[in-house]
Structures are given as structure tokens and as C-alpha cells.
Design a protein around this motif. Structure first.
Motif, PDB file in Angstrom:
ATOM      1  N   ILE A   1      35.230 103.909   9.771  1.00  0.00           N
ATOM      2  CA  ILE A   1      35.903 104.718  10.798  1.00  0.00           C
ATOM      3  C   ILE A   1      37.301 105.190  10.414  1.00  0.00           C
ATOM      4  N   SER A   2      37.871 104.616   9.345  1.00  0.00           N
ATOM      5  CA  SER A   2      39.268 104.927   9.049  1.00  0.00           C
ATOM      6  C   SER A   2      39.481 106.336   8.497  1.00  0.00           C
ATOM      7  N   GLY A   3      38.410 106.994   8.122  1.00  0.00           N
ATOM      8  CA  GLY A   3      38.555 108.371   7.644  1.00  0.00           C
ATOM      9  C   GLY A   3      38.329 109.405   8.730  1.00  0.00           C
ATOM     10  N   GLY A   4      38.114 108.946   9.959  1.00  0.00           N
ATOM     11  CA  GLY A   4      37.825 109.857  11.056  1.00  0.00           C
ATOM     12  C   GLY A   4      38.901 109.884  12.110  1.00  0.00           C
ATOM     13  N   ALA A   5      38.502 110.218  13.327  1.00  0.00           N
ATOM     14  CA  ALA A   5      39.453 110.436  14.413  1.00  0.00           C
ATOM     15  C   ALA A   5      40.165 109.156  14.853  1.00  0.00           C
ATOM     16  N   ALA A   6      39.609 107.997  14.531  1.00  0.00           N
ATOM     17  CA  ALA A   6      40.235 106.737  14.938  1.00  0.00           C
ATOM     18  C   ALA A   6      41.346 106.291  14.004  1.00  0.00           C
ATOM     19  N   GLN A   7      41.489 106.970  12.886  1.00  0.00           N
ATOM     20  CA  GLN A   7      42.466 106.550  11.879  1.00  0.00           C
ATOM     21  C   GLN A   7      43.888 106.568  12.433  1.00  0.00           C
ATOM     22  N   SER A   8      44.692 105.585  11.993  1.00  0.00           N
ATOM     23  CA  SER A   8      46.099 105.535  12.382  1.00  0.00           C
ATOM     24  C   SER A   8      46.857 104.715  11.356  1.00  0.00           C
ATOM     25  N   TRP A   9      48.187 104.805  11.391  1.00  0.00           N
ATOM     26  CA  TRP A   9      49.010 103.973  10.518  1.00  0.00           C
ATOM     27  C   TRP A   9      48.742 102.504  10.791  1.00  0.00           C
ATOM     28  N   GLN A  10      48.611 102.155  12.058  1.00  0.00           N
ATOM     29  CA  GLN A  10      48.367 100.763  12.415  1.00  0.00           C
ATOM     30  C   GLN A  10      47.046 100.279  11.828  1.00  0.00           C
ATOM     31  N   MET A  11      46.024 101.104  11.896  1.00  0.00           N
ATOM     32  CA  MET A  11      44.738 100.723  11.320  1.00  0.00           C
ATOM     33  C   MET A  11      44.849 100.536   9.817  1.00  0.00           C
ATOM     34  N   ASP A  12      45.469 101.487   9.146  1.00  0.00           N
ATOM     35  CA  ASP A  12      45.581 101.422   7.685  1.00  0.00           C
ATOM     36  C   ASP A  12      46.371 100.208   7.214  1.00  0.00           C
ATOM     37  N   ASN A  13      47.437  99.870   7.949  1.00  0.00           N
ATOM     38  CA  ASN A  13      48.375  98.854   7.480  1.00  0.00           C
ATOM     39  C   ASN A  13      48.240  97.490   8.144  1.00  0.00           C
ATOM     40  N   ARG A  14      47.469  97.390   9.213  1.00  0.00           N
ATOM     41  CA  ARG A  14      47.424  96.131   9.954  1.00  0.00           C
ATOM     42  C   ARG A  14      46.023  95.537  10.136  1.00  0.00           C
ATOM     43  N   TRP A  15      44.956  96.288   9.892  1.00  0.00           N
ATOM     44  CA  TRP A  15      43.636  95.737  10.201  1.00  0.00           C
ATOM     45  C   TRP A  15      43.357  94.454   9.423  1.00  0.00           C
ATOM     46  N   LYS A  16      43.741  94.409   8.144  1.00  0.00           N
ATOM     47  CA  LYS A  16      43.426  93.245   7.314  1.00  0.00           C
ATOM     48  C   LYS A  16      44.194  92.008   7.772  1.00  0.00           C
ATOM     49  N   THR A  17      45.508  92.155   7.991  1.00  0.00           N
ATOM     50  CA  THR A  17      46.285  91.008   8.449  1.00  0.00           C
ATOM     51  C   THR A  17      45.842  90.574   9.849  1.00  0.00           C
TER      52      THR A  17
ATOM     53  N   CYS B   1      53.440 105.340  22.225  1.00  0.00           N
ATOM     54  CA  CYS B   1      52.227 105.647  21.462  1.00  0.00           C
ATOM     55  C   CYS B   1      51.752 104.437  20.669  1.00  0.00           C
ATOM     56  N   ILE B   2      52.679 103.728  20.039  1.00  0.00           N
ATOM     57  CA  ILE B   2      52.305 102.563  19.247  1.00  0.00           C
ATOM     58  C   ILE B   2      51.663 101.491  20.124  1.00  0.00           C
ATOM     59  N   ALA B   3      52.235 101.252  21.309  1.00  0.00           N
ATOM     60  CA  ALA B   3      51.711 100.213  22.189  1.00  0.00           C
ATOM     61  C   ALA B   3      50.234 100.461  22.506  1.00  0.00           C
ATOM     62  N   GLY B   4      49.893 101.679  22.854  1.00  0.00           N
ATOM     63  CA  GLY B   4      48.505 102.002  23.174  1.00  0.00           C
ATOM     64  C   GLY B   4      47.593 101.884  21.971  1.00  0.00           C
ATOM     65  N   ILE B   5      48.083 102.334  20.807  1.00  0.00           N
ATOM     66  CA  ILE B   5      47.269 102.296  19.590  1.00  0.00           C
ATOM     67  C   ILE B   5      46.989 100.854  19.169  1.00  0.00           C
ATOM     68  N   VAL B   6      48.000  99.991  19.213  1.00  0.00           N
ATOM     69  CA  VAL B   6      47.812  98.603  18.783  1.00  0.00           C
ATOM     70  C   VAL B   6      46.852  97.870  19.719  1.00  0.00           C
ATOM     71  N   GLN B   7      46.968  98.132  21.009  1.00  0.00           N
ATOM     72  CA  GLN B   7      46.025  97.502  21.945  1.00  0.00           C
ATOM     73  C   GLN B   7      44.599  97.983  21.678  1.00  0.00           C
ATOM     74  N   GLY B   8      44.430  99.287  21.441  1.00  0.00           N
ATOM     75  CA  GLY B   8      43.103  99.815  21.144  1.00  0.00           C
ATOM     76  C   GLY B   8      42.531  99.234  19.861  1.00  0.00           C
ATOM     77  N   LEU B   9      43.366  99.124  18.824  1.00  0.00           N
ATOM     78  CA  LEU B   9      42.912  98.554  17.559  1.00  0.00           C
ATOM     79  C   LEU B   9      42.549  97.079  17.735  1.00  0.00           C
ATOM     80  N   SER B  10      43.341  96.356  18.518  1.00  0.00           N
ATOM     81  CA  SER B  10      43.050  94.945  18.779  1.00  0.00           C
ATOM     82  C   SER B  10      41.698  94.796  19.469  1.00  0.00           C
ATOM     83  N   GLU B  11      41.463  95.628  20.456  1.00  0.00           N
ATOM     84  CA  GLU B  11      40.190  95.553  21.169  1.00  0.00           C
ATOM     85  C   GLU B  11      39.031  95.934  20.258  1.00  0.00           C
ATOM     86  N   GLY B  12      39.221  96.923  19.393  1.00  0.00           N
ATOM     87  CA  GLY B  12      38.167  97.331  18.470  1.00  0.00           C
ATOM     88  C   GLY B  12      37.787  96.216  17.508  1.00  0.00           C
TER      89      GLY B  12
END
Length: 289
Positions: A204-220, A175-186
Motif C-alpha cells: 500500500i505504500s506506493g498508493g494513496a495511503a502513502q505518507s511520511w509517517q508510513m515510510d519512516n515509522r511503520w517498522k519501528t 494533519c500529523i495527528a490524524g495520519i498517525v492515528q490512522g496508521l496505528s489503526e491500520g
């Protein structure tokens, strides 16, 4: 309080063993690099062992947090003569379900219990005592182990029989692998189209796209900071285990297999120790073409 042996004092194991000591357990530690065990004993109430077998002798609970199947098997071979009836062996390494089943049988032959208990939550989770633990093994062993694992585990789930914990960890990594790739592409898409990544994430972080990876990794990720977190080398090891299990069971993991190859590209770029979110770097390289 219980007599515990903790084998493996890496970025996860050291704080986990520390939580056991803080909760009043009698902890004896071992690490392949002896200095780590000595340094740990200077920070916590506990004793460094001369070797793994020495750490295990007379313990009620044996915890392992190592690297891969060969590491676990090598250490288990060393401690097996000192395993006694009633002992609970808990392996927190992310390893294969096949290995877990073999070690379960070897423990059972000595009257001990074996629990495969891979963890999720990263270094921060280990340091804060808030790990998620996925367990496989017999119910009696689990009942005894849970109160002790609560020293560092926030969510502890008995998934099923031996090997089930390791298979559940594979689900986590898939699950993480797919989410991180999707977030990277976004993020890559937002940047190429001249959007403020910060504003997009806010939207978008308050909607269906939200994830731990988005919350904790988008800035870095947007700042291209990857010298932290869960290393690409370790993710590839985990995905190898998942893909091997998929082949054995007939499960189809096309996206996971693809992302695994993307991580191979990141390794080739020199990112073996980068955080898994470094998939974004690949999209800005010729490898993504």
C-alpha cells in the motif's frame, strides 16, 4: 556573514546553531543549562554567553528555539532591553499565534523585526540542515532572514502576517495527528487479522495511503520501538495550541480533539517521552476499548 545569537540548544536548536557556525556566521549561544552552551562551543566555532541578554547584545539576528509560550516570553523579557533598531528576531519555537503578534509589536516598537518561524522535520531534519520553516511577519524582515535561515532550512515559506507561521504549524500538527492515528489503526488491524505488516506496507505504500509517517515509522511501530522521535508531551503541547486557536476562530477540529485525548491515554501509560507513533500501544491496551 552575520552576527547571530541563538537561544535554546535542545535537540533541534543545537544542530541549527551549528549549521549557522559552519556557514561562517559569528554565533553566540545561550541555554538555560549553561553546560549545554559550553559543550556546544567545544564542537562548533562559537561563543557561549553568560546570559540571554549578553548573547543578544550587538547581534544582527536573534534566533530562539525554546519550549512553550511562557519560556519564550520569559527569555524575550530578558533580551528586550538589548534589542536595537534593525535587528531581526526569529522565533523557531512552536508557540501561539497570539504570543507571536504581541512580540511582533514589542519588536516593532524598538525598530526591530519579529518573525514567527516554527519548524518541522524533526531532529534528523535539524541535524541534516533540511528543515521546513513556516513564517509569519513583515516582508522586509523575511527578505533579510531567509538567506541566514537557509543554513538549516530546506523549505522556507512566508505564510503571511505575524502569527501566520504559528497557525501553519498548527495545520501541520493537525494533519500529523490524524495520519498517525490512522496508521496505528491500520497496523493494529493487520496484526489482529494475521497479516504480515511488512507485506501490507509494501503493497500500500506506493498508493494513496502513502505518507511520511508510513515510510519512516511503520517498522519501528510494528517492533514497538518508541524511544525516539517527537515526544508525546510535545505533541500534546502543540495540539493544545491548535485547539485553543480553533476555539478562538470557531474552527471545528473533532478528530484532533479525539486524538489529543488518545495521547493523554498514552501519557497515562507512561509514554510521555515516547514517539508520537506510540498511539499504536494504546490500541493494544484496555484504554482503547
Amino acid at each position: 556573514m552575520s552576527k547571530c545569537a541563538f537561544l535554546g540548544l535542545g535537540v533541534m536548536g543545537a544542530p541549527m546553531a551549528g549549521h549557522l557556525a559552519r556557514h561562517g556566521h559569528d554565533v553566540k549561544v545561550w541555554n538555560r543549562t549553561a553546560k549545554k552552551a559550553l559543550d556546544w562551543s567545544k564542537s562548533y566555532r562559537g561563543e557561549p554567553a553568560k546570559d540571554a541578554a549578553d548573547a543578544v547584545f550587538g547581534s544582527e539576528y536573534v534566533f530562539m528555539c525554546l519550549g512553550d509560550d511562557p519560556d519564550v516570553e520569559e527569555v524575550f523579557d530578558a533580551i528586550e532591553p538589548n534589542l536595537a533598531a534593525g535587528m531581526i528576531v526569529v522565533d523557531h519555537t512552536t508557540a501561539s499565534a497570539e504570543l507571536a503578534r504581541r512580540l511582533h509589536a514589542r519588536c516593532e516598537a524598538r525598530g526591530a523585526s519579529f518573525i514567527d518561524a516554527p519548524i518541522s522535520g524533526g531532529q534528523a531534519g535539524a541535524e541534516n540542515g533540511k528543515l521546513t520553516i513556516m513564517c509569519g511577519g513583515d516582508a522586509a524582515g523575511m527578505e533579510k532572514a531567509i538567506p541566514v535561515m537557509k543554513a538549516y532550512g530546506h523549505r522556507i515559506t512566508h505564510i503571511g502576517e505575524s502569527g501566520a507561521g504559528q497557525l501553519a504549524k498548527s495545520v501541520n500538527q493537525i494533519c500529523i495527528a490524524g495520519i498517525v492515528q490512522g496508521l496505528s489503526e491500520g497496523i493494529h488491524f493487520a496484526e489482529r487479522n494475521g497479516l504480515s505488516v511488512e507485506k501490507v506496507i509494501e503493497a500500500i505504500s506506493g498508493g494513496a495511503a502513502q505518507s511520511w509517517q508510513m515510510d519512516n515509522r511503520w517498522k519501528t511501530m510494528s517492533e514497538r520501538e518508541f524511544d525516539h522521535g517527537f515526544a508525546v508531551d510535545w505533541m500534546r503541547k502543540d495540539l493544545r495550541i491548535a485547539l485553543d486557536a480553533a476555539r478562538a476562530s470557531g474552527a471545528s477540529l473533532p478528530v484532533t480533539a479525539l486524538v489529543d485525548q488518545f495521547y493523554a491515554d498514552v501519557q497515562a501509560m507512561g509514554g510521555r517521552r515516547w514517539d508520537t507513533s506510540s498511539l499504536l500501544n494504546r490500541l493494544n491496551s484496555k484504554k482503547a476499548d
